[in-house]
Enzyme design. Structure first.
Site, mmCIF file in Angstrom:
data_model
loop_
_atom_site.group_PDB
_atom_site.id
_atom_site.type_symbol
_atom_site.label_atom_id
_atom_site.label_comp_id
_atom_site.label_asym_id
_atom_site.label_seq_id
_atom_site.Cartn_x
_atom_site.Cartn_y
_atom_site.Cartn_z
ATOM 1 C CB THR A 190 -0.682 0.141 1.328
ATOM 2 O OG1 THR A 190 -1.610 -1.030 1.249
ATOM 3 C CG2 THR A 190 -1.503 1.268 1.530
ATOM 4 N NE ARG A 218 -8.215 -8.068 3.323
ATOM 5 C CZ ARG A 218 -7.205 -7.265 3.292
ATOM 6 N NH1 ARG A 218 -7.169 -6.301 2.285
ATOM 7 N NH2 ARG A 218 -6.223 -7.340 4.335
ATOM 8 C CB VAL A 219 -12.849 -3.781 3.366
ATOM 9 C CG1 VAL A 219 -12.378 -2.467 3.723
ATOM 10 C CG2 VAL A 219 -13.917 -3.867 2.208
ATOM 11 C CG ASP A 221 -4.615 -1.332 6.872
ATOM 12 O OD1 ASP A 221 -4.632 -2.418 5.956
ATOM 13 O OD2 ASP A 221 -3.798 -0.699 7.128
ATOM 14 C CB THR A 241 2.073 -0.507 4.680
ATOM 15 O OG1 THR A 241 2.125 -1.634 3.721
ATOM 16 C CG2 THR A 241 3.386 -0.724 5.406
ATOM 17 N N GLY A 242 0.963 -3.396 5.188
ATOM 18 C CA GLY A 242 1.090 -4.730 5.604
ATOM 19 C C GLY A 242 -0.212 -5.557 6.062
ATOM 20 N N GLY A 244 -3.569 -6.089 6.569
ATOM 21 C CA GLY A 244 -4.605 -5.275 7.231
ATOM 22 C C GLY A 244 -5.507 -5.601 8.489
HETATM 23 N N1 ASP Z 1 -2.533 -2.969 4.269
HETATM 24 C C1 ASP Z 1 -3.139 -3.365 2.936
HETATM 25 C C2 ASP Z 1 -4.419 -4.423 3.000
HETATM 26 O O1 ASP Z 1 -4.485 -5.161 3.885
HETATM 27 C C3 ASP Z 1 -2.000 -4.179 2.303
HETATM 28 C C4 ASP Z 1 -0.779 -3.535 2.115
HETATM 29 O O2 ASP Z 1 -0.377 -2.773 2.752
HETATM 30 O O3 ASP Z 1 -0.301 -3.944 1.003
HETATM 31 O O4 ASP Z 1 -5.256 -4.378 2.174
#
Ligand code: ASP
Length: 332
Positions: A190, A218-219, A221, A241-242, A244
């Site tokens: 993200t 799916r949604v 964070d 990020t990461g 969610g």
């Molecule tokens: N945080 C994002 C999600 O879970 C994924 C990402 O950071 O790449 O949708």
């Protein structure tokens, strides 16, 4: 007492409002505190390598318009429109059904915010999120409703065709159709951006195509205010990020800002929030990455992650450079 204080505050406000900018500067109203090392105003920080190009654009917009909100919107639009991005915007990896669905949020330091989630065919979900903030009485629009609102705002719908690389990757994934998120590879990237102008105003944005091969609907964070993004002019701003799901469980970005409110530096706040996140997600910890970046109103910044590999781009008067985040695991 309260009335007197209120009166003093409002008469001070109205008298300073009437002063021309140059007089305010001379009176020290704009520059009450000298910046010390580690403090930068203006300051723009964003996640991952794509942050460099996004920061560059945001910086240009800030110089041109003076608006930190415009800056953080235009900055992440660079990534949303980048055909080489598989993790942000319509060129991203699809969900399990082969459909790209996008999540985005935007927030100002005064608490105004807007977001969209599970939205299809919109090239710039961040602009749609801003329209939700500015043109509706709501904070969040989802799916078909968000798409209909985009149409009513004259935003064009893009054709639903996967980028050839996404198509190829999806076909490969379909062979096993296994849902197993992997850390730090191109499916957790993200872009989150937080910015501070020279007058102490903050704003932030967060935009993503979410986890690749996620369940349809799916949604993550990123569009959830307080999880993927939180901004408060009194304190600072944070974005995430990461994975969610792990971030939502601890209201991650809100947590980082609240820790700064209690006196932590941005770096300390990110570290403590990651510790909390690990604590609440112990069973998934080996296989998942999550990271935060944060800035405070004095222009300090920080970033921290669960595992090594997370980095972020920092733009201030001194330049626009990548920094590797420290992490809770994987350090010697
Ligand atoms: N945080 C994002 C999600 O879970 C994924 C990402 O950071 O790449 O949708």
């Amino acid at each position: 007492m309260t009335t007197r204080r209120k009166f003093l505050k409002s008469s001070l406000l109205s008298s300073t409002l009437l002063m021309p900018g140059a007089v305010k500067k001379a009176a020290g109203i704009f520059s009450e505190k000298k910046q010390s090392a580690g403090e930068h105003k203006p300051l723009i920080v964003s996640t991952w390598n794509h942050g460099i190009a996004a920061n560059k654009r945001a910086w240009e917009i800030l110089q041109k318009t003076g608006s930190i909100l415009d800056a953080v919107e235009e900055g992440v639009k660079v990534t949303e429109a980048d055909p080489s991005s598989r993790t942000v915007g319509l060129y991203g990896f699809p969900d399990r059904e082969g459909i790209v669905t996008l999540d985005a949020s935007i927030m100002k330091g005064d608490g105004e915010c807007g977001s969209v989630c599970f939205v299809r065919q919109i090239k710039h979900p961040i602009t749609l999120a801003r329209k939700v903030m500015e043109k509706t009485p709501h904070v969040m629009l989802a799916g078909e409703g968000a798409r209909q609102f985009a149409i009513s705002e004259g935003m064009p719908l893009e054709e639903e065709v996967l980028h050839p690389e996404s198509q190829k990757a999806y076909e490969e994934w379909l062979e096993e159709a296994e849902y197993r998120p992997i850390i730090n590879i191109e499916n957790h990237d993200t872009i989150g951006m937080v910015g501070l102008d020279a007058d102490g105003n903050l704003a932030g944005t967060c935009t993503t195509s979410g986890l690749s091969y996620k369940m349809h609907g799916r949604v993550g964070d990123s569009p959830i205010i307080g999880a993927g993004l939180y901004v408060d002019n009194e304190v600072g701003a944070a974005t995430a990020t990461g994975m969610g799901e792990t971030i939502i469980k601890v209201c991650g970005s809100f947590l980082v800002v609240e820790l700064m409110r209690q006196g932590r530096s941005p770096q300390e706040a990110c570290e403590e929030a990651i510790a909390r996140l690990i604590d609440k997600n112990l069973e998934d910890i080996e296989d998942m990455q999550a990271g935060f970046i944060a800035i405070n109103k004095d222009g300090e910044y920080g970033g921290y992650a669960v595992h090594p590999g997370f980095n972020f781009a920092v733009h201030h008067e001194g330049g626009n450079e990548m920094e590797d985040a420290k992490s809770r695991f994987g350090n010697d």
